[in-house]
Design a protein around this motif. Structure first.
Motif, PDB file in Angstrom:
ATOM      1  N   GLY A   1       0.819  -1.193   0.000  1.00  0.00           N
ATOM      2  CA  GLY A   1       0.000   0.000   0.000  1.00  0.00           C
ATOM      3  C   GLY A   1       0.860   1.252   0.000  1.00  0.00           C
ATOM      4  N   THR A   2       0.206   2.379   0.206  1.00  0.00           N
ATOM      5  CA  THR A   2       0.911   3.659   0.213  1.00  0.00           C
ATOM      6  C   THR A   2       1.591   3.863   1.565  1.00  0.00           C
ATOM      7  N   MET A   3       2.918   3.885   1.537  1.00  0.00           N
ATOM      8  CA  MET A   3       3.680   4.025   2.776  1.00  0.00           C
ATOM      9  C   MET A   3       4.872   4.943   2.559  1.00  0.00           C
ATOM     10  N   PHE A   4       5.135   5.796   3.538  1.00  0.00           N
ATOM     11  CA  PHE A   4       6.323   6.633   3.496  1.00  0.00           C
ATOM     12  C   PHE A   4       7.481   5.931   4.192  1.00  0.00           C
ATOM     13  N   SER A   5       7.193   5.330   5.343  1.00  0.00           N
ATOM     14  CA  SER A   5       8.245   4.646   6.085  1.00  0.00           C
ATOM     15  C   SER A   5       7.634   3.613   7.025  1.00  0.00           C
ATOM     16  N   ILE A   6       8.366   2.511   7.200  1.00  0.00           N
ATOM     17  CA  ILE A   6       7.971   1.479   8.156  1.00  0.00           C
ATOM     18  C   ILE A   6       8.987   1.459   9.289  1.00  0.00           C
ATOM     19  N   TYR A   7       8.528   1.564  10.480  1.00  0.00           N
ATOM     20  CA  TYR A   7       9.422   1.567  11.636  1.00  0.00           C
ATOM     21  C   TYR A   7       9.477   0.179  12.231  1.00  0.00           C
ATOM     22  N   THR A   8       9.142   0.016  13.482  1.00  0.00           N
ATOM     23  CA  THR A   8       9.223  -1.290  14.109  1.00  0.00           C
ATOM     24  C   THR A   8       8.222  -2.266  13.488  1.00  0.00           C
ATOM     25  N   MET A   9       8.685  -3.484  13.237  1.00  0.00           N
ATOM     26  CA  MET A   9       7.816  -4.574  12.791  1.00  0.00           C
ATOM     27  C   MET A   9       7.959  -5.706  13.807  1.00  0.00           C
ATOM     28  N   GLY A  10       6.893  -6.467  13.957  1.00  0.00           N
ATOM     29  CA  GLY A  10       6.986  -7.524  14.950  1.00  0.00           C
ATOM     30  C   GLY A  10       5.916  -8.572  14.822  1.00  0.00           C
ATOM     31  N   TRP A  11       6.019  -9.549  15.689  1.00  0.00           N
ATOM     32  CA  TRP A  11       5.071 -10.642  15.762  1.00  0.00           C
ATOM     33  C   TRP A  11       4.511 -10.747  17.179  1.00  0.00           C
ATOM     34  N   TYR A  12       3.204 -10.970  17.241  1.00  0.00           N
ATOM     35  CA  TYR A  12       2.502 -11.212  18.488  1.00  0.00           C
ATOM     36  C   TYR A  12       1.731 -12.518  18.323  1.00  0.00           C
ATOM     37  N   ARG A  13       1.304 -13.079  19.426  1.00  0.00           N
ATOM     38  CA  ARG A  13       0.504 -14.305  19.330  1.00  0.00           C
ATOM     39  C   ARG A  13      -0.573 -14.311  20.406  1.00  0.00           C
ATOM     40  N   GLN A  14      -1.634 -15.048  20.106  1.00  0.00           N
ATOM     41  CA  GLN A  14      -2.731 -15.173  21.049  1.00  0.00           C
ATOM     42  C   GLN A  14      -3.211 -16.616  21.066  1.00  0.00           C
ATOM     43  N   ALA A  15      -3.069 -17.248  22.208  1.00  0.00           N
ATOM     44  CA  ALA A  15      -3.539 -18.613  22.394  1.00  0.00           C
ATOM     45  C   ALA A  15      -4.980 -18.576  22.912  1.00  0.00           C
ATOM     46  N   PRO A  16      -5.720 -19.652  22.725  1.00  0.00           N
ATOM     47  CA  PRO A  16      -7.112 -19.676  23.199  1.00  0.00           C
ATOM     48  C   PRO A  16      -7.212 -19.372  24.690  1.00  0.00           C
ATOM     49  N   GLY A  17      -8.081 -18.432  25.036  1.00  0.00           N
ATOM     50  CA  GLY A  17      -8.300 -18.081  26.431  1.00  0.00           C
ATOM     51  C   GLY A  17      -7.232 -17.206  27.040  1.00  0.00           C
TER      52      GLY A  17
END
Length: 121
Positions: free
Chosen positions: A26-42
């Motif tokens: 998409g239209t972006m000027f700059s990307i700073y921090t990128m990361g991964w998160y997770r969510q387990a059931p409950g």
């Protein structure tokens, strides 16, 4: 419109490996921090790993030594190499990126749709 599209999830046996990818478009000027998160059931969503545009990384204690985050700035893509997976790693994994859409714009966090990782024998 900025989009984050994840891929690479699936079913793997304990001790196995998976590699997740997340591409920003998409239209972006700059990307700073990128990361991964997770969510387990409950459970609440938790941080897995992050990387700055300069390559500084941060990991949750539970994944240190097993997971590696990396990014290709030319491709606007972040990766998560997951080794020695255990059933406790089972969760939906979400990509996150802090993006500035224009030179005078603000930085906003964007999320991917999530990809399921299941570790089971």
């Amino acid at each position: 419109q900025v989009q984050l599209v994840e891929s690479g999830g699936g079913l793997v046996q304990p001790g196995g490996s998976l590699r997740l990818s997340c591409a920003a478009s998409g239209t972006m000027f700059s990307i700073y921090t990128m990361g991964w998160y997770r969510q387990a059931p409950g459970k609440e969503r938790e941080l897995v790993a992050t990387t700055t545009s300069g390559g500084t990384t941060n990991y949750a204690d539970s994944v240190k030594g097993r997971f590696t985050i990396s990014r290709d700035n030319a491709k606007n893509t972040v990766y998560l190499q997951m080794n020695s997976l255990t059933p406790e790693d089972t969760a939906v994994y979400y990509c996150n990126a802090l993006i500035q859409k224009s030179a005078l714009g603000y930085k906003y966090p964007y999320w991917g749709q999530g990809t399921q990782v299941t570790v089971s024998s």
